[in-house]
Design an enzyme around this catalytic site. Structure first.
Site, PDB file in Angstrom:
ATOM      1  N   SER A  41     -10.494  -0.213   3.243  1.00 56.75           N
ATOM      2  CA  SER A  41      -9.649  -0.337   4.353  1.00 56.75           C
ATOM      3  C   SER A  41      -9.264   0.854   5.068  1.00 56.75           C
ATOM      4  O   SER A  41      -8.607   1.733   4.134  1.00 56.75           O
ATOM      5  CB  SER A  41      -8.422  -1.233   4.521  1.00 56.75           C
ATOM      6  N   ARG A  85       0.815  -1.201  -0.046  1.00 58.53           N
ATOM      7  CA  ARG A  85       0.019   0.019  -0.060  1.00 58.53           C
ATOM      8  C   ARG A  85       0.842   1.269  -0.011  1.00 58.53           C
ATOM      9  O   ARG A  85       0.639   2.251   0.755  1.00 58.53           O
ATOM     10  CB  ARG A  85      -1.023  -0.029   1.279  1.00 58.53           C
ATOM     11  N   GLU A 136      -4.447   4.290   6.103  1.00 55.92           N
ATOM     12  CA  GLU A 136      -4.143   3.691   4.632  1.00 55.92           C
ATOM     13  C   GLU A 136      -4.806   4.813   4.034  1.00 55.92           C
ATOM     14  O   GLU A 136      -4.183   5.227   2.616  1.00 55.92           O
ATOM     15  CB  GLU A 136      -4.626   2.193   4.417  1.00 55.92           C
TER      16      GLU A 136
HETATM   17  N1  EPU Z   1     -10.748 -10.251  10.565  1.00 56.31           N
HETATM   18  C1  EPU Z   1     -11.387 -10.084  11.691  1.00 56.31           C
HETATM   19  N2  EPU Z   1     -12.265  -9.189  11.969  1.00 56.31           N
HETATM   20  C2  EPU Z   1     -12.488  -8.280  11.131  1.00 56.31           C
HETATM   21  C3  EPU Z   1     -11.850  -8.311   9.871  1.00 56.31           C
HETATM   22  C4  EPU Z   1     -10.901  -9.249   9.575  1.00 56.31           C
HETATM   23  O1  EPU Z   1     -11.050 -11.015  12.811  1.00 56.31           O
HETATM   24  O2  EPU Z   1     -13.358  -7.364  11.257  1.00 56.31           O
HETATM   25  C5  EPU Z   1      -9.457 -11.208  10.269  1.00 56.31           C
HETATM   26  C6  EPU Z   1     -10.213 -12.152   9.336  1.00 56.31           C
HETATM   27  O3  EPU Z   1     -11.084 -13.177   9.754  1.00 56.31           O
HETATM   28  C7  EPU Z   1      -8.827 -12.821   8.545  1.00 56.31           C
HETATM   29  C8  EPU Z   1      -8.051 -11.660   8.769  1.00 56.31           C
HETATM   30  O4  EPU Z   1      -8.262 -10.472   9.888  1.00 56.31           O
HETATM   31  O5  EPU Z   1      -8.248 -13.659   9.521  1.00 56.31           O
HETATM   32  C9  EPU Z   1      -7.867 -10.813   7.371  1.00 56.31           C
HETATM   33  O6  EPU Z   1      -9.010 -10.296   6.957  1.00 56.31           O
HETATM   34  P1  EPU Z   1      -9.397 -10.107   5.567  1.00 56.31           P
HETATM   35  O7  EPU Z   1      -8.991 -11.411   4.807  1.00 56.31           O
HETATM   36  O8  EPU Z   1     -10.911  -9.578   5.468  1.00 56.31           O
HETATM   37  O9  EPU Z   1      -8.218  -9.165   4.742  1.00 56.31           O
HETATM   38  P2  EPU Z   1      -7.833  -7.598   5.432  1.00 56.31           P
HETATM   39  O10 EPU Z   1      -6.238  -7.809   6.065  1.00 56.31           O
HETATM   40  O11 EPU Z   1      -8.561  -7.182   6.760  1.00 56.31           O
HETATM   41  C10 EPU Z   1      -7.016  -7.039   3.162  1.00 56.31           C
HETATM   42  C11 EPU Z   1      -6.960  -5.855   2.600  1.00 56.31           C
HETATM   43  C12 EPU Z   1      -8.039  -5.359   1.638  1.00 56.31           C
HETATM   44  C13 EPU Z   1      -8.341  -6.624   0.739  1.00 56.31           C
HETATM   45  C14 EPU Z   1      -8.188  -7.789   1.645  1.00 56.31           C
HETATM   46  C15 EPU Z   1      -8.357  -9.277   0.637  1.00 56.31           C
HETATM   47  C16 EPU Z   1      -5.515  -4.048   3.600  1.00 56.31           C
HETATM   48  C17 EPU Z   1      -5.235  -2.976   4.442  1.00 56.31           C
HETATM   49  N3  EPU Z   1      -6.592  -4.547   3.382  1.00 56.31           N
HETATM   50  O12 EPU Z   1      -7.669  -6.780   4.262  1.00 56.31           O
HETATM   51  O13 EPU Z   1      -7.941  -4.382   0.941  1.00 56.31           O
HETATM   52  O14 EPU Z   1      -9.473  -6.747   0.067  1.00 56.31           O
HETATM   53  O15 EPU Z   1      -7.115  -7.817   2.331  1.00 56.31           O
HETATM   54  O16 EPU Z   1      -7.124  -9.362   0.342  1.00 56.31           O
HETATM   55  O17 EPU Z   1      -4.427  -4.736   3.281  1.00 56.31           O
HETATM   56  C18 EPU Z   1      -8.551  -1.861   0.781  1.00 56.31           C
HETATM   57  O18 EPU Z   1      -7.318  -1.859   0.800  1.00 56.31           O
HETATM   58  O19 EPU Z   1      -9.121  -0.945   0.802  1.00 56.31           O
HETATM   59  C19 EPU Z   1      -9.186  -3.173   0.929  1.00 56.31           C
HETATM   60  C20 EPU Z   1     -10.303  -3.411   1.109  1.00 56.31           C
END
Ligand code: EPU
Length: 334
Positions: free
Chosen positions: A231, A157, A327
């Site tokens: 995010s 990012r 972000e």
């Molecule tokens: N999780 C929770 N609670 C929540 C959200 C997430 O426990 O409310 C846990 C999930 O269970 C999972 C882990 O956190 O084990 C990761 O969650 P998720 O796969 O939804 O991805 P993320 O790390 O929260 C990132 C990106 C997203 C992208 C997703 C999928 C960043 C800042 N965000 O989110 O990007 O869509 O992975 O690849 O890196 C964005 O940049 O705007 C965005 C949406």
């Protein structure tokens, strides 16, 4: 004064002194030659910004369109895309023409010109793998400059446009490599399980795109229904010592191992553990399906959302000793 309410996906109603639509590189140079302020603000889809207060600088909207094939071989092709093209419309163009590489990045809001700024990524892919170069115009000199992929210094990012060269260039066009025989990337578990649930054994890029769209729709709010900028925070990357302390305190912590003994912790998990998920504070709060997304339930001001972000950030730090940073780009911070 011009309202920016329709130009940011949080739907924040702040103003700017003047608003200019840029339709071509030529038009941009003409507009910039007549600009009244040394600094300007550039907006693409307004999908990764939080407008905290009224802006004092003129705003330029990137509306440079067009998709052009500049080179082609049996295996792949190189396209040059206008910075004002909508990212998802570009992905749809790829899917309709059977060109792979960006199916995992379906439905990401925003424009093509904004994509290299934060090296957009999701579901096991990021654009750094397929970026060739970024064409820009330097705001101060009006000179054109092409940044090679390496010069863009793309990281998680992050890019040179977010730090060293911040606010200095207008991105006019971006070149990407597309694949004609793409091997689909199913590394993100939820993609594979949803495909299996649908009995799709040999998924095409179009199948992957559809599954990604469904996953996103189930977790992430659509800005047309509820204001948000995806995010809000980056996932923090911490060193081994901090990780072991955290793991000791919370053996159930979710983490991804990174190179050089570093660990990425999902900020959404940290925020969720503290009970913020789905909790409404005034007109804002953390989204019920994904705690990492701050939302505008209607009528929230930018400073209200910003204050909430600071509260969540502080709570994560006090509880876990981990610093999470925004972000989204913060504009109008006084
Ligand atoms: N999780 C929770 N609670 C929540 C959200 C997430 O426990 O409310 C846990 C999930 O269970 C999972 C882990 O956190 O084990 C990761 O969650 P998720 O796969 O939804 O991805 P993320 O790390 O929260 C990132 C990106 C997203 C992208 C997703 C999928 C960043 C800042 N965000 O989110 O990007 O869509 O992975 O690849 O890196 C964005 O940049 O705007 C965005 C949406």
């Amino acid at each position: 004064m011009y309202s920016l309410k329709d130009y940011n996906t949080f739907g924040i109603d702040v103003t700017c002194p003047s608003l200019h639509e840029v339709n071509s590189e030529y038009h941009l140079i003409e507009l910039l030659a007549n600009k009244t302020s040394d600094e300007i603000i550039i907006l693409g889809g307004g999908s990764n910004v939080l407008l905290i207060n009224d802006l004092e600088l003129p705003v330029y909207l990137n509306r440079i369109n067009g998709i052009e094939v500049v080179d082609e071989s049996e295996e792949e092709l190189i396209v040059e895309v206008g910075g004002g093209e909508n990212w998802h419309q570009f992905v749809c163009w790829c899917m309709n023409n059977n060109f792979g590489n960006f199916e995992n990045l379906s439905l990401i809001p925003g424009t093509v010109g904004a994509a290299p700024m934060q090296n957009i990524g999701a579901y096991g892919e990021e654009i750094s793998k397929y970026l060739i170069n970024v064409s820009t115009v330097e705001l101060k000199t009006l000179k054109k400059r092409v940044f090679s992929a390496e010069e863009c210094e793309l990281g998680y990012r992050n890019s040179v446009f977010k730090h060293r060269e911040k606010g200095k260039y207008f991105i006019t066009k971006v070149q990407f490599r597309l694949s004609k025989n793409r091997k689909v990337n199913l590394s993100y578990g939820a993609i594979e399980s949803l495909l299996a649930a649908r009995n799709i054994l040999k998924p095409t890029i179009q199948d992957v795109s559809k599954v990604v769209i469904d996953i996103r729709n189930s977790k992430l709010p659509s800005p047309s229904e509820i204001g948000n900028a995806g995010s809000f925070f980056k996932n923090p990357i911490i060193d081994e010592k901090s990780f072991l302390e955290l793991k000791n305190k919370r053996p159930d912590v979710v983490f991804y191992e990174m190179p050089n003994s570093q660990y990425k912790i999902p900020a959404g998990w940290l925020i969720d553990q503290l009970g913020w998920k789905g909790k409404r504070v005034g007109n804002t709060g953390c989204y019920a399906q994904q705690a990492l997304v701050l939302v505008n339930y209607g009528g929230a001001t930018g400073s209200e959302i910003y204050r909430h972000a600071l509260t969540v950030q502080q709570d994560v730090y006090d509880s876990f000793g981990v610093e999470i940073t925004p972000e989204v780009n913060l504009l109008g911070l006084s």
